[in-house]
Design an enzyme around this catalytic site. Sequence first.
Site, short mmCIF file in Angstrom:
data_model
loop_
_atom_site.label_atom_id
_atom_site.label_comp_id
_atom_site.label_asym_id
_atom_site.label_seq_id
_atom_site.Cartn_x
_atom_site.Cartn_y
_atom_site.Cartn_z
N ASN A 17 40.59 45.73 48.08
CA ASN A 17 40.02 46.40 46.89
C ASN A 17 40.85 46.00 45.68
O ASN A 17 40.32 45.69 44.60
CB ASN A 17 40.06 47.93 47.00
N ARG A 62 42.13 50.89 57.30
CA ARG A 62 42.18 51.54 55.98
C ARG A 62 41.56 52.94 56.03
O ARG A 62 42.00 53.86 55.32
CB ARG A 62 41.52 50.66 54.91
N GLU A 89 32.68 49.71 57.74
CA GLU A 89 32.03 49.28 56.51
C GLU A 89 30.82 48.40 56.85
O GLU A 89 30.74 47.84 57.96
CB GLU A 89 33.04 48.51 55.64
N LYS A 100 34.80 39.27 44.00
CA LYS A 100 33.52 39.79 43.49
C LYS A 100 33.24 39.33 42.06
O LYS A 100 32.10 39.00 41.72
CB LYS A 100 33.51 41.32 43.58
N HIS A 184 33.84 54.37 54.54
CA HIS A 184 33.86 53.24 53.59
C HIS A 184 32.76 53.40 52.54
O HIS A 184 31.81 54.14 52.74
CB HIS A 184 33.63 51.95 54.36
C1 DG2 Z 1 34.10 47.43 50.12
C2 DG2 Z 1 32.90 47.93 49.37
O1 DG2 Z 1 34.26 48.24 51.23
O2 DG2 Z 1 32.51 46.98 48.51
O3 DG2 Z 1 33.49 45.81 51.77
O4 DG2 Z 1 34.22 45.06 49.86
O5 DG2 Z 1 34.74 50.72 51.04
O6 DG2 Z 1 35.79 49.38 52.84
O7 DG2 Z 1 36.48 49.07 50.43
P1 DG2 Z 1 35.38 49.40 51.39
C3 DG2 Z 1 33.92 45.99 50.62
P2 DG2 Z 1 31.31 47.14 47.45
O8 DG2 Z 1 30.02 47.20 48.22
O9 DG2 Z 1 31.56 48.35 46.60
O10 DG2 Z 1 31.43 45.85 46.67
#
Ligand code: DG2
Length: 251
Positions: A17, A62, A89, A100, A184
């Site tokens: 993140n 996490r 996730e 991103k 997530h």
């Molecule tokens: C993020 C969410 O997942 O990403 O997979 O990049 O909640 O585990 O940090 P998390 C990821 P976005 O869909 O908000 O880009």
Amino acid sequence: DQNMHLVIIRHGESEWNKLNLFTGWTDVDLTDTGRAEAAAGGKALKEQGFDFDVCYTSLLKRAIHTLNIVLDEMDRAWLPVHKTWRLNERHYGALQGLNKAKAAEEHGEEQVLIWRRSFDVQPPALTPGDERDPHVQAMFRDVPQEDLPYTECLKDTIARAWPYFEQEIKPQLESGKRVLIAAHGNSLRALVMQLEHLTPEEILKVNIPTGVPCSYTFDKDWNILDKHYIGDPATIEAKINAVANQGKAKK
Ligand code: DG2
């Protein structure tokens, strides 16, 4: 009290993140900021008199570490915890590991918004045999191979997370147990879409902040009597906007 009590929390800031990378099933840990967010969340829950009977989380560290920190703060490390890949996730496919903001520069912000927030458009899939392929990872050795994805959109995430909620978590809530789920951004969006009966257009705009508990109270028919984030509203709004803005190109 006939009402049902559920708290959901997205893990605190992870290493990826912080670097603004698509993470998905990559098993990165929390940053110091993420651990502090989790501790603050646990402290706030305790101060406001929340308590739990059973907890659920994903297989990813996490989320697990966030839950452990929250429970430590509440002096509830002894609570039962169920870990399941179904709360992992959303699988971000071949995007996992890409930045991103750079993706927005290369493919446009609109495309990145579709990848991040559309209901039913899958990101590009992993090639079988890729080192990121879940089919060869020890973490998933008890999961039937055909259940494991190469990519997932939100719809796919709902298809594997919601049955778990209905079969495992709902009965606990219906029997009066107070439930805490640490998961997530997108696996929680999957649950939120179902619990709040949101349309694809409505869920597109939902962003979940890191490390902030969100409390739901339902009546016995699953109508929402109350939903609120626990914490300072301005701080929470800033965190939600920060998540939304992760997919913007750097100017
Ligand atoms: C993020 C969410 O997942 O990403 O997979 O990049 O909640 O585990 O940090 P998390 C990821 P976005 O869909 O908000 O880009």
